[in-house]
Motif scaffolding. Structure first.
Motif, PDB file in Angstrom:
ATOM      1  N   ALA A   9       0.736  -1.204   0.022  1.00  0.00           N
ATOM      2  CA  ALA A   9      -0.113  -0.040  -0.007  1.00  0.00           C
ATOM      3  C   ALA A   9       0.916   1.132   0.106  1.00  0.00           C
ATOM      4  O   ALA A   9       0.760   2.046  -0.631  1.00  0.00           O
ATOM      5  CB  ALA A   9      -0.960  -0.085   1.231  1.00  0.00           C
ATOM      6  N   ALA A  10       1.973   1.252   0.777  1.00  0.00           N
ATOM      7  CA  ALA A  10       2.906   2.185   0.800  1.00  0.00           C
ATOM      8  C   ALA A  10       3.496   2.671  -0.569  1.00  0.00           C
ATOM      9  O   ALA A  10       3.681   3.901  -0.867  1.00  0.00           O
ATOM     10  CB  ALA A  10       4.027   2.079   2.029  1.00  0.00           C
ATOM     11  N   LEU A  11       4.076   1.491  -1.201  1.00  0.00           N
ATOM     12  CA  LEU A  11       4.628   1.726  -2.748  1.00  0.00           C
ATOM     13  C   LEU A  11       3.720   2.177  -3.568  1.00  0.00           C
ATOM     14  O   LEU A  11       3.974   2.874  -4.297  1.00  0.00           O
ATOM     15  CB  LEU A  11       4.957   0.395  -3.047  1.00  0.00           C
ATOM     16  N   ILE A  12       2.500   1.787  -3.780  1.00  0.00           N
ATOM     17  CA  ILE A  12       1.446   2.235  -4.629  1.00  0.00           C
ATOM     18  C   ILE A  12       0.919   3.744  -4.282  1.00  0.00           C
ATOM     19  O   ILE A  12       1.127   4.266  -5.279  1.00  0.00           O
ATOM     20  CB  ILE A  12       0.029   1.434  -4.407  1.00  0.00           C
ATOM     21  N   GLY A  13       0.980   4.061  -2.987  1.00  0.00           N
ATOM     22  CA  GLY A  13       0.721   5.310  -2.696  1.00  0.00           C
ATOM     23  C   GLY A  13       1.977   6.332  -2.981  1.00  0.00           C
ATOM     24  O   GLY A  13       1.466   7.453  -3.609  1.00  0.00           O
ATOM     25  N   ALA A  14       2.917   5.935  -2.714  1.00  0.00           N
ATOM     26  CA  ALA A  14       4.180   6.680  -3.085  1.00  0.00           C
ATOM     27  C   ALA A  14       4.398   6.961  -4.669  1.00  0.00           C
ATOM     28  O   ALA A  14       4.656   7.934  -5.230  1.00  0.00           O
ATOM     29  CB  ALA A  14       5.635   6.133  -2.678  1.00  0.00           C
ATOM     30  N   SER A  15       3.954   5.853  -5.246  1.00  0.00           N
ATOM     31  CA  SER A  15       3.927   5.879  -6.874  1.00  0.00           C
ATOM     32  C   SER A  15       2.907   6.710  -7.554  1.00  0.00           C
ATOM     33  O   SER A  15       3.216   7.561  -8.366  1.00  0.00           O
ATOM     34  CB  SER A  15       3.941   4.344  -7.403  1.00  0.00           C
ATOM     35  N   LEU A  16       1.791   6.785  -6.814  1.00  0.00           N
ATOM     36  CA  LEU A  16       0.804   7.580  -7.273  1.00  0.00           C
ATOM     37  C   LEU A  16       1.022   9.034  -6.860  1.00  0.00           C
ATOM     38  O   LEU A  16       0.723  10.085  -7.807  1.00  0.00           O
ATOM     39  CB  LEU A  16      -0.571   7.221  -6.620  1.00  0.00           C
ATOM     40  N   LEU A  17       1.685   9.394  -5.878  1.00  0.00           N
ATOM     41  CA  LEU A  17       2.326  10.713  -5.636  1.00  0.00           C
ATOM     42  C   LEU A  17       3.278  11.024  -6.559  1.00  0.00           C
ATOM     43  O   LEU A  17       3.030  12.121  -6.944  1.00  0.00           O
ATOM     44  CB  LEU A  17       2.477  10.867  -3.998  1.00  0.00           C
ATOM     45  N   PHE A  39      -5.298  20.491 -13.039  1.00  0.00           N
ATOM     46  CA  PHE A  39      -4.358  20.826 -12.206  1.00  0.00           C
ATOM     47  C   PHE A  39      -4.917  20.858 -10.686  1.00  0.00           C
ATOM     48  O   PHE A  39      -4.457  20.338  -9.476  1.00  0.00           O
ATOM     49  CB  PHE A  39      -3.699  22.396 -12.392  1.00  0.00           C
ATOM     50  N   ARG A  40      -6.236  21.343 -10.488  1.00  0.00           N
ATOM     51  CA  ARG A  40      -6.836  21.397  -9.174  1.00  0.00           C
ATOM     52  C   ARG A  40      -7.139  20.145  -8.604  1.00  0.00           C
ATOM     53  O   ARG A  40      -6.950  19.639  -7.532  1.00  0.00           O
ATOM     54  CB  ARG A  40      -8.180  22.056  -9.339  1.00  0.00           C
ATOM     55  N   ALA A  41      -7.428  19.010  -9.632  1.00  0.00           N
ATOM     56  CA  ALA A  41      -7.732  17.564  -9.317  1.00  0.00           C
ATOM     57  C   ALA A  41      -6.319  17.012  -8.654  1.00  0.00           C
ATOM     58  O   ALA A  41      -6.315  16.411  -7.871  1.00  0.00           O
ATOM     59  CB  ALA A  41      -8.205  16.854 -10.330  1.00  0.00           C
ATOM     60  N   CYS A  42      -5.171  17.307  -9.595  1.00  0.00           N
ATOM     61  CA  CYS A  42      -3.880  16.793  -9.122  1.00  0.00           C
ATOM     62  C   CYS A  42      -3.551  17.411  -7.435  1.00  0.00           C
ATOM     63  O   CYS A  42      -3.018  16.467  -6.704  1.00  0.00           O
ATOM     64  CB  CYS A  42      -2.873  17.224 -10.044  1.00  0.00           C
ATOM     65  N   LEU A  43      -3.988  18.495  -7.345  1.00  0.00           N
ATOM     66  CA  LEU A  43      -3.697  19.087  -6.056  1.00  0.00           C
ATOM     67  C   LEU A  43      -4.497  18.412  -4.891  1.00  0.00           C
ATOM     68  O   LEU A  43      -3.982  18.134  -3.709  1.00  0.00           O
ATOM     69  CB  LEU A  43      -3.704  20.658  -5.934  1.00  0.00           C
ATOM     70  N   THR A  46      -3.117  14.947  -4.106  1.00  0.00           N
ATOM     71  CA  THR A  46      -2.134  15.014  -3.199  1.00  0.00           C
ATOM     72  C   THR A  46      -2.311  15.014  -1.751  1.00  0.00           C
ATOM     73  O   THR A  46      -1.725  14.428  -0.844  1.00  0.00           O
ATOM     74  CB  THR A  46      -1.212  16.408  -3.304  1.00  0.00           C
ATOM     75  N   ILE A  47      -3.678  15.283  -1.382  1.00  0.00           N
ATOM     76  CA  ILE A  47      -4.121  15.268  -0.054  1.00  0.00           C
ATOM     77  C   ILE A  47      -4.826  13.983   0.129  1.00  0.00           C
ATOM     78  O   ILE A  47      -4.872  13.189   0.994  1.00  0.00           O
ATOM     79  CB  ILE A  47      -5.190  16.501   0.295  1.00  0.00           C
ATOM     80  N   ALA A  48      -5.546  13.559  -0.891  1.00  0.00           N
ATOM     81  CA  ALA A  48      -6.524  12.365  -0.786  1.00  0.00           C
ATOM     82  C   ALA A  48      -5.777  11.255  -0.639  1.00  0.00           C
ATOM     83  O   ALA A  48      -6.075  10.130   0.087  1.00  0.00           O
ATOM     84  CB  ALA A  48      -7.569  12.414  -1.914  1.00  0.00           C
ATOM     85  N   PRO A  50      -2.365  10.379   0.257  1.00  0.00           N
ATOM     86  CA  PRO A  50      -1.862   9.790   1.397  1.00  0.00           C
ATOM     87  C   PRO A  50      -2.764   9.477   2.491  1.00  0.00           C
ATOM     88  O   PRO A  50      -2.756   8.479   3.297  1.00  0.00           O
ATOM     89  CB  PRO A  50      -0.987  10.917   2.030  1.00  0.00           C
ATOM     90  N   LEU A  51      -3.865  10.121   2.618  1.00  0.00           N
ATOM     91  CA  LEU A  51      -5.156   9.866   3.500  1.00  0.00           C
ATOM     92  C   LEU A  51      -5.739   8.541   3.280  1.00  0.00           C
ATOM     93  O   LEU A  51      -5.873   7.611   4.369  1.00  0.00           O
ATOM     94  CB  LEU A  51      -6.179  10.939   3.410  1.00  0.00           C
ATOM     95  N   PHE A  52      -6.022   8.084   2.139  1.00  0.00           N
ATOM     96  CA  PHE A  52      -6.672   6.688   1.773  1.00  0.00           C
ATOM     97  C   PHE A  52      -5.308   5.598   2.035  1.00  0.00           C
ATOM     98  O   PHE A  52      -5.799   4.639   2.575  1.00  0.00           O
ATOM     99  CB  PHE A  52      -7.155   6.725   0.267  1.00  0.00           C
ATOM    100  N   THR A  53      -4.211   6.016   1.755  1.00  0.00           N
ATOM    101  CA  THR A  53      -3.130   4.991   1.885  1.00  0.00           C
ATOM    102  C   THR A  53      -2.754   4.665   3.381  1.00  0.00           C
ATOM    103  O   THR A  53      -3.021   3.591   4.003  1.00  0.00           O
ATOM    104  CB  THR A  53      -1.827   5.545   1.447  1.00  0.00           C
ATOM    105  N   TRP A  54      -3.202   5.680   4.097  1.00  0.00           N
ATOM    106  CA  TRP A  54      -2.954   5.561   5.847  1.00  0.00           C
ATOM    107  C   TRP A  54      -4.228   4.965   6.323  1.00  0.00           C
ATOM    108  O   TRP A  54      -4.098   4.065   7.122  1.00  0.00           O
ATOM    109  CB  TRP A  54      -2.777   7.018   6.442  1.00  0.00           C
ATOM    110  N   ILE A  55      -5.599   5.116   5.642  1.00  0.00           N
ATOM    111  CA  ILE A  55      -6.452   4.454   6.052  1.00  0.00           C
ATOM    112  C   ILE A  55      -6.430   3.076   5.787  1.00  0.00           C
ATOM    113  O   ILE A  55      -6.695   2.158   6.657  1.00  0.00           O
ATOM    114  CB  ILE A  55      -8.082   4.843   5.400  1.00  0.00           C
ATOM    115  N   ILE A  56      -5.923   2.630   4.573  1.00  0.00           N
ATOM    116  CA  ILE A  56      -5.717   1.138   4.306  1.00  0.00           C
ATOM    117  C   ILE A  56      -4.447   0.629   5.102  1.00  0.00           C
ATOM    118  O   ILE A  56      -4.888  -0.578   5.383  1.00  0.00           O
ATOM    119  CB  ILE A  56      -5.323   0.950   2.625  1.00  0.00           C
ATOM    120  N   MET A  57      -3.353   1.130   5.496  1.00  0.00           N
ATOM    121  CA  MET A  57      -2.566   0.639   6.429  1.00  0.00           C
ATOM    122  C   MET A  57      -3.223   0.465   7.735  1.00  0.00           C
ATOM    123  O   MET A  57      -2.926  -0.508   8.537  1.00  0.00           O
ATOM    124  CB  MET A  57      -1.375   1.276   6.264  1.00  0.00           C
ATOM    125  N   PHE A  58      -3.886   1.596   8.331  1.00  0.00           N
ATOM    126  CA  PHE A  58      -4.514   1.407   9.576  1.00  0.00           C
ATOM    127  C   PHE A  58      -5.498   0.101   9.648  1.00  0.00           C
ATOM    128  O   PHE A  58      -5.541  -0.801  10.512  1.00  0.00           O
ATOM    129  CB  PHE A  58      -5.317   2.625   9.902  1.00  0.00           C
TER     130      PHE A  58
END
Length: 65
Positions: A9-17, A39-43, A46-48, A50-58
């Motif tokens: 999950a961390a590798l996928i999240g980092a790759s997507l970022l 551009f706005r969707a990409c920004l 950038t917040i969503a 890591p949040l979803f990655t943290w939720i999956i890891m949790f």
């Protein structure tokens, strides 16, 4: 070496970022149609992401223990 679901999950999240940062730079520099909304969707991504990655890891930690 076996990878745990948290590592995957961390590798996928980092790759997507990284992909989002490259896309954000491209949309900021070049003038594509609808580049402002992309551009706005990409920004927002950038917040969503890591949040979803943290939720999956949790949740993986809660399920495995």
């Amino acid at each position: 070496m076996k990878k745990t679901p948290k590592q995957i999950a961390a590798l996928i999240g980092a790759s997507l970022l990284v992909l989002l940062y490259v896309l954000t730079l491209v949309f900021a520099v070049f003038d594509f149609p609808h580049s402002e909304s992309m551009f706005r969707a990409c920004l927002y991504g950038t917040i969503a992401i890591p949040l979803f990655t943290w939720i999956i890891m949790f949740l993986c930690g809660k399920i495995s223990h």
